[in-house]
Design a protein around this motif. Structure first.
Motif, mmCIF file in Angstrom:
data_model
loop_
_atom_site.group_PDB
_atom_site.id
_atom_site.type_symbol
_atom_site.label_atom_id
_atom_site.label_comp_id
_atom_site.label_asym_id
_atom_site.label_seq_id
_atom_site.Cartn_x
_atom_site.Cartn_y
_atom_site.Cartn_z
ATOM 1 N N SER A 62 0.851 -1.190 0.000
ATOM 2 C CA SER A 62 0.000 0.000 0.000
ATOM 3 C C SER A 62 0.881 1.232 0.000
ATOM 4 N N ALA A 63 0.333 2.330 -0.539
ATOM 5 C CA ALA A 63 1.104 3.564 -0.643
ATOM 6 C C ALA A 63 0.171 4.759 -0.497
ATOM 7 N N GLY A 64 0.699 5.950 -0.759
ATOM 8 C CA GLY A 64 -0.082 7.183 -0.706
ATOM 9 C C GLY A 64 0.440 8.146 -1.748
ATOM 10 N N LEU A 65 -0.335 9.180 -2.040
ATOM 11 C CA LEU A 65 0.040 10.118 -3.102
ATOM 12 C C LEU A 65 0.921 11.251 -2.619
ATOM 13 N N GLN A 66 0.928 11.562 -1.325
ATOM 14 C CA GLN A 66 1.385 12.858 -0.834
ATOM 15 C C GLN A 66 2.884 12.984 -0.628
#
Length: 413
Positions: free
Chosen positions: A196-200
């Motif tokens: 899992s990851a994030g955009l920020q």
């Protein structure tokens, strides 16, 4: 009495965000977010969803069918995977080398897992042998790792862990929120079952969407679980895998049905965030993923040179630091928060503080995503040096800039 005149239009001040995230979003991403909304089952919208899956397969370096978005911040992706994969009573092993390892432990406990940990001092990472020895002792069903922990700025090597997990029949998950897009990550080659990851951070977007990818083995595990609401979705179960998932929103079996060709209604997709996620991936792949990772490495290296040229000490084992975040020891002669306050108020530059055992001991400076640029690095070094000299920490004027410039000059030869 309520007076609407007290509420003006949102107009935040300009900031150069050089902390551990979030960072300034790429203007192209912001423009994509400003696009008009369309219906969630409009063929154009479902076409964009399919494109997102294709784009993020490239970024995750995977052939996984189920590569998609979970609506919410990066923590939503973590919770969705853990809630959907962990059965009550499952043993999980968490190698903790910073704050976000502790977060995985907390979420796993909320999933009613039997949580086992191994720890190293903050600023260090684990060897494959340490993790394999713990797997042999604990015999977990899942290994839960953090690839890059911004609390310590360290990057845990993952390359050998997939083979170890396969030898011992363990599912392998990593939280790549802080590292994804700016550091090497090979989902298939390294044998990862879920990421899992994030955009920020390195992806250059806003917080609010979590890209995830699931292996076929992880999909099978999730599909065996039962939905809380009987009758909405029931699946065949075996080997006692019939414990329900205690979340509707984070039930990845249902989310897969929504993203798949069935398009079974589950939630209303966060359209503007999907546009942002699509544009983040498109920009990175247009640049070239490996080129982008090299860009993060270059600007991270220039920052290290500048910080050291200023006479400041770096934190942790630099051989294992993330490309995109650096820990800097706060000199005893200055107050760390006063430095951050002056940087923000006088230069409109934000750098990060820390917490836990590092609270008040280090700053965290990020060079990631849209801000992994030469001008951002040089502005931050210049401002930090000026503030430190103003507060009595003496350095050779301009040494930081010259050291960073030297890195850039060598790279351009």
């Amino acid at each position: 009495m309520f007076d609407i005149q007290h509420f003006s239009q949102i107009n935040p001040p300009h900031r150069l965000l050089m902390g551990p995230g979030p960072i300034n979003a790429d203007p192209r991403v912001l423009r994509a977010m400003a696009s008009q909304l369309i219906g969630q089952y409009d063929p154009v919208m479902t076409g964009y969803m399919n494109e997102v899956m294709v784009l993020y397969r490239e970024l995750f370096r995977t052939q996984n069918r189920w590569t998609m978005l979970v609506d919410g911040t990066s923590r939503s992706g973590i919770e969705a995977i853990l809630l959907s994969a962990i059965r009550p009573g499952d043993k999980v092993l968490v190698p903790v080398f910073g704050r976000f390892g502790h977060l995985l432990c907390e979420i796993a406990r909320r999933c009613r897992a039997e949580v086992h940990t191994i720890e190293v001092p903050w600023g260090e990472v684990f060897t494959p042998d340490q993790i394999e020895d713990a797997i042999k002792t604990v015999k977990p069903r899942l290994l839960l790792t953090v690839q890059g922990d911004t609390s310590t700025t360290m990057l845990q090597p993952l390359e050998e862990l997939g083979d170890i997990c396969r030898r011992h029949g363990v599912l392998f998950y990593t939280d790549a929120t802080a590292s994804f897009g700016g550091n090497k990550l090979e989902t298939d080659a390294w044998g990862l079952d879920a990421v899992s990851a994030g955009l920020q951070k390195c992806l250059g977007g806003p917080s609010g969407s979590s890209p995830i990818t699931l292996s076929a083995q992880m999909e099978e595990v999730i599909r065996r679980r039962k939905c809380v609401e009987e009758g909405i979705r029931t699946t065949a179960h075996q080997d006692g895998d019939d414990e329900m998932i205690y979340s509707n929103y984070f039930d990845l079996g249902m989310v897969m049905d929504y993203w798949g060709p069935e398009r079974l209604n589950h939630h209303t997709e966060a359209t503007s965030m999907l546009f942002a996620a699509r544009e983040c991936a498109r920009i990175i792949l247009e640049e070239g993923l490996d080129v982008g990772i090299a860009r993060h490495e270059l600007h991270g290296r220039a920052l290290v040179a500048g910080i050291q040229g200023m006479g400041l000490e770096t934190f942790g084992n630099l051989q294992h630091k993330m490309n995109n975040v650096l820990g800097v020891a706060i000199p005893s002669a200055v107050h760390g928060e006063e430095v951050r306050k002056m940087l923000l108020e006088d230069f409109h530059i934000e750098i990060g503080t820390s917490f836990g055992p590092l609270q008040g001991k280090i700053w965290r400076i990020g060079t990631m995503g849209y801000n992994a640029r030469k001008d951002c690095v040089l502005q931050t070094l210049t401002a930090l040096e000026a503030v430190l000299n103003r507060l009595g920490f003496k350095s050779t004027q301009g040494a930081a800039m010259q050291a960073a410039w030297d890195v850039y000059a060598q790279e351009s030869r």
